[in-house]
Each structure stands twice: as structure tokens, then as C-alpha cells.
Design an enzyme around this catalytic site. Sequence first.
Site, short mmCIF file in Angstrom:
data_model
loop_
_atom_site.label_atom_id
_atom_site.label_comp_id
_atom_site.label_asym_id
_atom_site.label_seq_id
_atom_site.Cartn_x
_atom_site.Cartn_y
_atom_site.Cartn_z
N ASP A 80 1.35 10.19 3.80
CA ASP A 80 2.01 11.09 4.76
C ASP A 80 0.95 11.96 5.43
O ASP A 80 0.75 13.12 5.08
CB ASP A 80 3.04 11.95 4.02
CG ASP A 80 4.06 12.54 4.97
OD1 ASP A 80 3.99 12.21 6.17
OD2 ASP A 80 4.91 13.31 4.51
N CYS B 278 29.56 31.56 19.50
CA CYS B 278 29.91 32.90 19.95
C CYS B 278 30.22 32.81 21.45
O CYS B 278 29.44 32.26 22.21
CB CYS B 278 28.71 33.82 19.72
SG CYS B 278 28.83 35.35 20.65
N LYS C 98 2.41 4.53 1.33
CA LYS C 98 2.51 5.04 2.70
C LYS C 98 2.08 6.50 2.66
O LYS C 98 2.79 7.36 2.13
CB LYS C 98 3.94 4.89 3.23
CG LYS C 98 4.07 5.30 4.67
CD LYS C 98 5.42 4.88 5.22
CE LYS C 98 5.54 5.09 6.72
NZ LYS C 98 5.36 6.47 7.15
N CYS D 76 27.23 40.06 17.42
CA CYS D 76 27.84 40.94 18.42
C CYS D 76 29.33 41.17 18.19
O CYS D 76 29.94 41.97 18.90
CB CYS D 76 27.61 40.38 19.82
SG CYS D 76 28.61 38.94 20.20
N TYR E 83 -6.59 1.30 6.46
CA TYR E 83 -5.59 0.28 6.12
C TYR E 83 -5.25 -0.71 7.23
O TYR E 83 -4.34 -1.51 7.07
CB TYR E 83 -4.30 0.94 5.62
CG TYR E 83 -3.68 1.95 6.57
CD1 TYR E 83 -3.24 1.57 7.83
CD2 TYR E 83 -3.54 3.27 6.20
CE1 TYR E 83 -2.68 2.49 8.70
CE2 TYR E 83 -2.97 4.20 7.06
CZ TYR E 83 -2.55 3.81 8.31
OH TYR E 83 -2.00 4.71 9.18
N GLU F 124 0.86 -1.19 0.00
CA GLU F 124 0.00 0.00 0.00
C GLU F 124 0.89 1.23 0.00
O GLU F 124 1.94 1.23 0.64
CB GLU F 124 -0.83 0.07 1.29
CG GLU F 124 -1.78 -1.07 1.51
CD GLU F 124 -2.27 -1.14 2.97
OE1 GLU F 124 -1.81 -0.34 3.81
OE2 GLU F 124 -3.09 -2.00 3.24
N CYS G 124 31.26 36.53 15.75
CA CYS G 124 29.81 36.40 15.80
C CYS G 124 29.16 37.50 14.95
O CYS G 124 29.45 38.68 15.17
CB CYS G 124 29.34 36.50 17.25
SG CYS G 124 27.55 36.63 17.41
N CYS H 282 26.07 39.23 23.76
CA CYS H 282 25.48 38.95 22.46
C CYS H 282 23.95 39.09 22.51
O CYS H 282 23.30 38.41 23.29
CB CYS H 282 25.86 37.54 22.02
SG CYS H 282 25.22 37.12 20.42
N LYS I 200 10.87 3.23 2.25
CA LYS I 200 10.79 4.68 2.09
C LYS I 200 11.32 5.13 0.73
O LYS I 200 12.24 4.52 0.18
CB LYS I 200 11.61 5.37 3.20
CG LYS I 200 11.14 5.06 4.61
CD LYS I 200 9.79 5.64 4.91
CE LYS I 200 9.85 7.08 5.37
NZ LYS I 200 10.24 7.31 6.73
S1 IVH Z 1 0.24 0.22 8.82
C1 IVH Z 1 0.65 -2.11 12.55
N1 IVH Z 1 -0.21 1.26 6.45
O1 IVH Z 1 2.97 5.17 8.79
C2 IVH Z 1 0.97 -1.27 11.38
N2 IVH Z 1 0.71 2.67 8.13
O2 IVH Z 1 5.57 4.80 10.01
C3 IVH Z 1 0.40 0.08 11.47
N3 IVH Z 1 1.06 4.95 7.41
O3 IVH Z 1 1.83 5.11 12.09
C4 IVH Z 1 0.66 0.96 10.35
N4 IVH Z 1 0.31 4.73 5.37
O4 IVH Z 1 0.65 6.65 10.40
C5 IVH Z 1 0.25 1.48 7.70
N5 IVH Z 1 -0.69 2.06 4.35
C6 IVH Z 1 -0.24 2.27 5.57
C7 IVH Z 1 0.22 3.53 5.98
C8 IVH Z 1 0.70 3.68 7.28
C9 IVH Z 1 0.81 5.57 6.25
C10 IVH Z 1 1.67 5.62 8.59
C11 IVH Z 1 0.95 5.37 9.88
C12 IVH Z 1 1.96 4.73 10.77
C13 IVH Z 1 3.24 5.21 10.16
C14 IVH Z 1 4.39 4.31 10.52
#
Ligand code: IVH
Length: 689
Positions: A131, A438, A129, A423, A238, A127, A420, A444, A326
Site C-alpha cells: 500500500d 437543514c 500488494k 441553526c 515488481y 506478491e 439543524c 445557517c 484484496k
Molecule cells: S502490478 C500491470 N504488483 O497496486 C500491473 N501492483 O491496484 C501493474 N501494487 O498501481 C501493477 N503492490 O500501485 C503490482 N506487487 C504488486 C503491487 C502492485 C502494490 C499497486 C500498484 C498498482 C496498484 C493497482
Amino acid sequence: MTCRDRPVESLTSDEAETELAALAAEIATHDKAYHRDDAPTISDADYDALVTRNAAIEARFPLLARPDSPSRRIGAAPAAGFAKVTHAVPMLSLGNAFGDDEVTEFVARVRRFLGLDPDEPVVLLAEPKIDGLSISLRYENGVFVRGATRGDGTTGEDVTANLRTVDDILGTLPGGAPEILEIRGEVYMSKGDFADLNARQAKAGGKTFANPRNAAAGSLRQKDPAVTAERPLGMFAYAWGEVVGAAWATHGDYLETLQEWGFRVNPDSRRCADLSETTALYRDLENRRASLPYDIDGVVYKVDRVDWQKRLGQVARAPRWAIAHKFSAERATTTVEAIEVQVGRTGTLTPVARLAPVTVGGVVVSRATLHNEDYIADRDIRVGDTAIVQRAGDVIPQVVEVVIDDAHTKRPAYRFPTECPRCGSDAVREAGAAARRCVGGLVCPAQAVERLKHFVSRDAFDIEGLGAKQIETFREDGLICAPPDIFDLQWDELAWRRGWGEKSADNLMAAIAERRTIPLDRFILALGIRQVGQATARVLARHYGNLASWRDAMDAARVVGSEARQDLAGIDGIGPSMIDDLIAFFGEGRNREIMEALTERLTVADVTAPPADESPLAGKTVVFTGTLETMTRAEAKATAEALGAKVAGSISARTDIVVAGPGAGSKLRKARDLGLDVLDETGWRDLVG
Ligand code: IVH
């Protein structure tokens, strides 16, 4: 004061303890700024550096790990103002993978843990991730009863009323819903809605947000749900928390159920049969990242089979059955228009690049941190250079590198200031330290408020009625700019002030008069010399006895190899970097002027030894061994000496008292052999009161 820039291997346990306390406090402040107030003040990279340093110190000194250590917390405790909710099942975090290798290793770990045959497929549900911020929605018999933020993972904030205003969140589940179901997911704001909101807020003179995540979090934490209702928030579901009366065989099945009920499940979620499929999905999302309507910062892989998830369980604060792969930071190219140097409240010089505005990952960037002198030198960053800047979900972007071409070579290399910029005092760099500082702390303007607060703090001048708040307003009004000004305050300057009057003016004048005579150790502490805390100030005061001797000795000690320098270095508890700080302080003429001005207004009392017959330690020889847990070695020594004892480094028949903490070894054995009095730390505290 910390020795933050020193290698962990060179820290003593006292220093480690002090630094761990400082790190815990500093990281907690950043956690609050990020998780609770949605207004981070440092970059993710700098934050990570603090967490890493904390972990490195704890790895070397495991016994010093604090109960409130950042390594034991997730996020920040809930903000005041919302009721607290204890999650029925904790809300976990995710482990990170930063490359394909680490994903491969994750699957291998899963296989090893479950003892799978090599040909048994491990299906992963991938899935995006999102933000945003994670929330938990509790449904009882199909009715939405409570919604909470993650908070610290165990306890979050009750934001039910606000969540009810989010369109993607259902008030009731269709018939046949389980008795209890906690649906978890991510609340977010789209990039377009974020830009519109910021434009509206800016026009109305309201608060603007650094990025969509902060905007979503800020919008969800409104005191008035009507305000949240006006903010365009969405949610992707999710995960689950507590479940009674339902079960799913796979994570994919669960997502399908959510979708049938009417929740939004991310359209890019996919079942992946093997690593080639996860990699393909990752690359595809990475390419489409900038054009997606919402921010994503990676891909989450979850073991699809729920029975396996259960067996895998969790480690520390993350499940073993899921991992976040990531994305690397988003980058753009622009020009360095100038390098500015800011002076922090504690005197650290931080260079910042002013950039030609450029869009990085959907956000316009015109400044970027350059961290410190070495960061600039290592990358040879020059004014006018073409620079690659990056944002990794960070609020504060970074200059990663500059283009080294002919034009670059023709530009003059950047020279970091040695004075600095605020000052003009010397800006010095201790051996092994990354930052230049400084040393004109007392003069300062960038540091004035902090230094003045320190000057009047409890262990220093401790002037009743002149606390941090008064210092700030007096400084704003120009009444106090430097410490000597405190002693020039006039009664009629105070009495007319709003909220003051004759009585308050009388009281403060009396409190100041009371401090016109001050013990030497308090005076030394009040000067705010880097690394000179209460224990060190006491050690110095006892060693030199009076202000003139101390000042003369510090002057003389500026000469390397001088007798005064050797004498200073020989004092127990005074290390080389502390000597550098003392010398730097005395080397700055303006600090001396302030000391002069102070001594014209005050009497600094000499140190007098307590009468021998009044102290249980008078004339005794004390040896400390092992780790002291509630005080530093220097502090214990200063106390002993203040009570008339001599502190020795080794045990002999002439030793009277041995104070042994954990880890005491041969000295303790010798003490026992000699039949000496051995006290633990509590016994010592009882003895000295
Ligand atoms: S699963 C037990 N799925 O990422 C697992 N988290 O770095 C719980 N997040 O706290 C998280 N998209 O806020 C999961 N598709 C996704 C996500 C996701 C974003 C966030 C969530 C979590 C954080 C962890």
C-alpha cells in the site's frame, strides 16, 4: 444541485446529465485530494459509492457519458510544479478479487482466453500488494535517467531528483544491462517510520499524515529533494514498462534478475503451482499482515509465463494476466461515547461516532462516520454501545455493527435530530433521500459562506467586485452574515479596509446599488433553494410573473391537494421532489424573514414579455422532441417562452416549429408528414441567438 439520493431508474435524462457533470467534478476533486495532494477527505467506501453511482447512471444513459467521466480516468492528472512525463508504456491498474471464488474465476478466465487444456498448469506468481505509490524508473544503458509517478496512468510527474535519494533505487545497473529498461514498483514508508515522522512533524507544528501511504506520497512529492532525502522511503520492484534489449520467460525470472542487480523484491513473493498454494499464501499473509513492518492490502497474482501475459493483454485499464486479491478491512472493538451530527457546507447532516480511542490496523481511531440516519437505525447504534470499527486502508473509519446485548437493549434508541444542530432550522428528508438536510440555508452558519457565494454568483446577483474571495473575508470579519447584509454595507466600512480605499469602496457601493433592482428569475435563483437552478428559476419566474404571486402561490401550495399545488405540479420541468424542496424552503420561517429583509432593501422586477414584433418566435407554437444535448428541456422551454412562443407537448397542424434532438421518434415523423419546419439543436440556437 443534484438528486444524488434518488434511484437511478427514476432520473430523467436532464437530471442524469446534471448529476454526471456533478459526479465528474466531485470525483475529480477527491482524486486530486487522494492522488495528488495525499490528503483524502472522504472514506474509500464513500468514494466507491460515488464511482458506482456514476457507472450506474452511465449504464442507463450511455450517450450521456462524458469525455471527462471518472470511468475513463485512472488516478489524478499530475500536480502542477513537477514536469510531466508521458510513460512510454502506460502504467496500469489492477482488477480486484474480493474472495477465493473470484480468484478461481480469474484463473478460469485466463484458461478460457488462452484455450488451455484442463490439465495444463497455470503457474501464478503471488506478491504482497504493497500500500504505497507506484513509480516507474527509466534506465538507459544501465543509467537511471528518469523516475516518474503513475499520475493518471498515461502521464505522471517527474520526481527523478527525489527518487535518487531513496536507498533502494540504484543509480546504475550492473554491466550487461539492457539498452532500455523501465523498472516499476511501489515506494512505501514503513509503519514505524510513519509513526516517527508524524511525531516529529507534530512536534515541529508541521503537516501530519493520515497513513503510511499518504506519508510516502507526500514525502516523494517534495519540491526540495533534500526534504525527501530525510524521509525514510523504501521501494519494492515488481514490474516493467518499456524494455529494449532484454527478455524474460517468466515473471519470476525477472524478479530474480532484479534481486541479483540489487533491487528489493518482496521476500514473500512466491511461485504458486495451483489455487491451493495461492490460498495458503493469502491466508498466511492475512495472518501476518498486522505484524509486517509495512502496510499491505492484499495479494497480487500474476500469470508467470510472459508469453501468456502478452497474449492475454489488457482490458480497459487493467491487465488480463493479473489480479489483486484484496484483504477484508481491519477491525477492532471499542465504545461509542457519543453521536455528533455535523452540518456540511451544503446543509447535509452527517452523524459521526465519537469512540474510545482504539488501534485499528496500526492507526489510532477515535471517530468514525455513521453516514446517515438509516445507517444508524439499521444497525440500531446507541450511545454507550460496544462497536466493531473497521478501516479498509481508509482514512475515515466506519462503525460496522454494535454488540446487541442486554446493556444495549437498556440504552435509549438514538433519535436523529429533526432540527439543524447549528441553526435550529428544520432538518428535512426528501422522499427517497438518504440524507437529512437543514433547510435554513440563508441563516445557517454552516452553510453561510456557500450560500452567500451562490447569492452573488454570475447567474444570480452578479455583483461586480463581490466575489467568492471577498465574501469569505467579509464574513470572517462579521460584515456580512446573511444576504440582506450585502445591501447594508457602508462606504466607510469598506474604505478603511486593507487593500481597499475610497475608489474601491465607491466602486462596490455602485455595483451594489446597480443590483437594487433585480429580475425575478435571478432573485429566485439567488435564494439557493435546493434543486432550483437557473432553468427552473426562469420557469418559475415566467409562470408566476412577479414576486408577490410566486410567494403567495408557494405559501398556498403547502396544502396538499390545493389548487396552487396542482398548478405548481403542472408546470413542465417541476417534479415532485422539487416541489418538496420549494415547500420546505417556504415552510422555514427564517427563510421568509430573510426574503422579507431582502425585499425591504430591493426591488424585484416583474417579468415582462418581450414586445411581439421584436422576437422571431412571438406568437409561434414550438414542440421539443428527442434529447437536447447542450441545454435542459426546461431551459429550452424558458427561452422559447421568454421570446413570446408557446411550448406544446404534441404536434398538430397548429405547430410552427419542431426542435428535434437524437432519439426523436413518432413526433418527428408526424412533423415531417405535416410538412412542418424541423430544426436541430444548432438550428434552434441560431434562431434564438
Ligand atoms: S502490478 C500491470 N504488483 O497496486 C500491473 N501492483 O491496484 C501493474 N501494487 O498501481 C501493477 N503492490 O500501485 C503490482 N506487487 C504488486 C503491487 C502492485 C502494490 C499497486 C500498484 C498498482 C496498484 C493497482
